[in-house]
Design a protein around this motif. Structure first.
Motif, PDB file in Angstrom:
ATOM      1  N   LYS A 137       0.477  -1.489  -0.173  1.00 26.19           N
ATOM      2  CA  LYS A 137      -0.624   0.299   0.306  1.00 26.19           C
ATOM      3  C   LYS A 137       0.832   1.172  -0.142  1.00 26.19           C
ATOM      4  CE  LYS A 137      -3.884   0.136   2.050  1.00 26.19           C
ATOM      5  NZ  LYS A 137      -4.868   0.066   3.092  1.00 26.19           N
ATOM      6  N   LEU A 138       0.062   2.270  -0.235  1.00 28.57           N
ATOM      7  CA  LEU A 138       0.664   3.855  -0.288  1.00 28.57           C
ATOM      8  C   LEU A 138       0.278   3.898   0.562  1.00 28.57           C
ATOM      9  CD1 LEU A 138       0.917   4.630  -3.531  1.00 28.57           C
ATOM     10  CD2 LEU A 138       3.104   3.839  -2.195  1.00 28.57           C
ATOM     11  N   ALA A 139       0.490   5.216   1.202  1.00 24.11           N
ATOM     12  CA  ALA A 139       0.332   6.676   2.252  1.00 24.11           C
ATOM     13  C   ALA A 139       0.630   7.925   2.029  1.00 24.11           C
ATOM     14  CB  ALA A 139       0.410   5.666   3.389  1.00 24.11           C
ATOM     15  N   TRP A 140      -0.137   9.028   2.849  1.00 30.37           N
ATOM     16  CA  TRP A 140       0.337  10.652   2.170  1.00 30.37           C
ATOM     17  C   TRP A 140      -0.019  10.321   4.138  1.00 30.37           C
ATOM     18  CZ3 TRP A 140      -3.836  14.605   2.627  1.00 30.37           C
ATOM     19  CH2 TRP A 140      -3.023  15.967   1.779  1.00 30.37           C
ATOM     20  N   LEU A 141       1.194  11.047   4.606  1.00 28.49           N
ATOM     21  CA  LEU A 141       1.146  11.467   5.855  1.00 28.49           C
ATOM     22  C   LEU A 141       1.148  13.068   5.213  1.00 28.49           C
ATOM     23  CD1 LEU A 141       4.713   9.511   6.631  1.00 28.49           C
ATOM     24  CD2 LEU A 141       2.206   9.106   7.299  1.00 28.49           C
ATOM     25  N   ARG A 142       0.149  13.482   5.897  1.00 32.59           N
ATOM     26  CA  ARG A 142      -0.134  14.989   6.358  1.00 32.59           C
ATOM     27  C   ARG A 142      -0.325  15.082   7.899  1.00 32.59           C
ATOM     28  NH1 ARG A 142       0.318  19.650   3.526  1.00 32.59           N
ATOM     29  NH2 ARG A 142       0.479  20.902   3.720  1.00 32.59           N
TER      30      ARG A 142
ATOM     31  N   PRO B  74      -4.637   7.752   5.122  1.00 32.01           N
ATOM     32  CA  PRO B  74      -5.192   7.566   3.592  1.00 32.01           C
ATOM     33  C   PRO B  74      -4.181   7.611   2.505  1.00 32.01           C
ATOM     34  CG  PRO B  74      -5.633   9.740   4.862  1.00 32.01           C
ATOM     35  CD  PRO B  74      -4.109   9.180   5.827  1.00 32.01           C
ATOM     36  N   GLY B  75      -4.631   6.074   1.730  1.00 39.90           N
ATOM     37  CA  GLY B  75      -3.830   6.186   0.439  1.00 39.90           C
ATOM     38  C   GLY B  75      -4.319   4.833   0.257  1.00 39.90           C
TER      39      GLY B  75
ATOM     40  N   ALA C 253      -0.570   6.633  -8.343  1.00 36.55           N
ATOM     41  CA  ALA C 253      -1.462   6.022  -7.686  1.00 36.55           C
ATOM     42  C   ALA C 253      -1.601   6.418  -6.446  1.00 36.55           C
ATOM     43  CB  ALA C 253      -1.291   4.287  -6.998  1.00 36.55           C
ATOM     44  N   LEU C 254      -0.407   7.052  -6.095  1.00 36.78           N
ATOM     45  CA  LEU C 254      -1.033   7.799  -4.085  1.00 36.78           C
ATOM     46  C   LEU C 254      -1.872   9.269  -5.242  1.00 36.78           C
ATOM     47  CD1 LEU C 254      -0.921   8.461  -0.876  1.00 36.78           C
ATOM     48  CD2 LEU C 254       1.192   9.334  -2.154  1.00 36.78           C
ATOM     49  N   LYS C 255      -2.104   9.865  -5.989  1.00 37.93           N
ATOM     50  CA  LYS C 255      -2.851  11.072  -6.562  1.00 37.93           C
ATOM     51  C   LYS C 255      -4.146  10.663  -6.784  1.00 37.93           C
ATOM     52  CE  LYS C 255      -1.969  13.774  -8.986  1.00 37.93           C
ATOM     53  NZ  LYS C 255      -0.596  14.805 -10.375  1.00 37.93           N
ATOM     54  N   ARG C 256      -4.663   9.167  -7.349  1.00 32.35           N
ATOM     55  CA  ARG C 256      -5.859   8.884  -7.317  1.00 32.35           C
ATOM     56  C   ARG C 256      -6.341   8.333  -6.308  1.00 32.35           C
ATOM     57  NH1 ARG C 256      -6.925   4.184  -6.716  1.00 32.35           N
ATOM     58  NH2 ARG C 256      -4.992   2.847  -7.736  1.00 32.35           N
TER      59      ARG C 256
ATOM     60  N   ILE D 212      -5.565   9.577  -3.184  1.00 33.41           N
ATOM     61  CA  ILE D 212      -6.211  10.766  -2.236  1.00 33.41           C
ATOM     62  C   ILE D 212      -7.815  11.572  -2.607  1.00 33.41           C
ATOM     63  CG2 ILE D 212      -5.530  12.724  -1.599  1.00 33.41           C
ATOM     64  CD1 ILE D 212      -4.309   9.679   0.221  1.00 33.41           C
ATOM     65  N   ARG D 213      -7.418  11.578  -4.066  1.00 33.56           N
ATOM     66  CA  ARG D 213      -8.975  12.343  -4.570  1.00 33.56           C
ATOM     67  C   ARG D 213      -9.868  11.537  -4.353  1.00 33.56           C
ATOM     68  NH1 ARG D 213      -7.340  11.734  -9.616  1.00 33.56           N
ATOM     69  NH2 ARG D 213      -5.500  12.955  -9.586  1.00 33.56           N
ATOM     70  N   GLU D 214      -9.675   9.664  -4.333  1.00 31.26           N
ATOM     71  CA  GLU D 214     -10.899   9.237  -4.401  1.00 31.26           C
ATOM     72  C   GLU D 214     -11.723   8.553  -2.317  1.00 31.26           C
ATOM     73  OE1 GLU D 214      -9.491   5.178  -5.611  1.00 31.26           O
ATOM     74  OE2 GLU D 214     -10.055   6.007  -7.602  1.00 31.26           O
ATOM     75  N   GLU D 215     -10.356   9.021  -1.888  1.00 27.83           N
ATOM     76  CA  GLU D 215     -11.013   8.949  -0.623  1.00 27.83           C
ATOM     77  C   GLU D 215     -11.319  10.654   0.315  1.00 27.83           C
ATOM     78  OE1 GLU D 215      -7.411   7.274   1.431  1.00 27.83           O
ATOM     79  OE2 GLU D 215      -8.615   5.483   0.142  1.00 27.83           O
ATOM     80  N   LEU D 216     -10.347  11.594  -0.095  1.00 23.20           N
ATOM     81  CA  LEU D 216      -9.795  12.807   0.499  1.00 23.20           C
ATOM     82  C   LEU D 216     -11.360  13.777  -0.614  1.00 23.20           C
ATOM     83  CD1 LEU D 216      -6.943  12.010   2.937  1.00 23.20           C
ATOM     84  CD2 LEU D 216      -8.991  12.297   3.097  1.00 23.20           C
ATOM     85  N   CYS D 217     -11.335  13.743  -1.347  1.00 25.53           N
ATOM     86  CA  CYS D 217     -11.329  15.183  -2.937  1.00 25.53           C
ATOM     87  C   CYS D 217     -10.564  15.897  -2.653  1.00 25.53           C
ATOM     88  CB  CYS D 217     -12.980  15.237  -2.173  1.00 25.53           C
ATOM     89  SG  CYS D 217     -14.423  14.226  -2.362  1.00 25.53           S
ATOM     90  N   ILE D 218      -9.240  16.057  -2.782  1.00 22.82           N
ATOM     91  CA  ILE D 218      -8.226  16.833  -3.055  1.00 22.82           C
ATOM     92  C   ILE D 218      -7.082  16.929  -4.194  1.00 22.82           C
ATOM     93  CG2 ILE D 218      -8.077  18.360  -0.284  1.00 22.82           C
ATOM     94  CD1 ILE D 218      -5.915  16.289   0.092  1.00 22.82           C
TER      95      ILE D 218
END
Length: 131
Positions: free
Chosen positions: A6-11, A31-32, A44-47, A49-55
């Protein structure tokens, strides 16, 4: 051993990390998601995050952060999840998509409500003074 990659976005902002919880799940996660055939990590990460968080993540700010491996939550014993984490700036307003029940900014006290991989990420961020 089965491996889930998996991939994840750390914010992280103000000592809290952005977390999400899918419908029907009992833990929060970073998220990811998983790559689709032919996708790079960034695509994949961009897709996801867009699908989960609308950004939208900003392309030239995406940078690798760390990789974690842990037992996969909700899967058969012996299943491992590898979480490759990235950081990035974003545009838009964070909002839960139709697949996400809750989005929130989590501080270290939320650690016990995470999967094993999430706890590893929290511990790593805390050791770095970010949480």
């Amino acid at each position: 051993m089965q491996l889930i990659d998996k991939l994840a976005w750390l914010r992280v902002e103000d000592g809290r990390i952005l977390g999400a919880r899918s419908y029907g799940k009992d833990v929060y996660y970073v998220p990811g998601g998983k790559r689709e055939a032919g996708e790079t990590d960034h695509q994949a990460l961009k897709r996801e995050i867009r699908e989960e968080l609308c950004i939208d993540l900003v392309d030239d700010t995406i940078e690798w952060a760390a990789v974690f491996e842990a037992p996969a939550h909700g899967h058969a014993e012996g299943t491992t999840v590898r979480i490759t984490c990235y950081r990035a700036d974003y545009t838009g307003s964070i909002a839960a998509s139709s697949e996400i029940e809750d989005v929130g900014w989590l501080d270290y006290s939320a650690r016990d409500g995470l999967s094993a991989g999430g706890r590893m990420i929290f511990d790593w961020l805390r050791a770095r003074g970010e949480l």
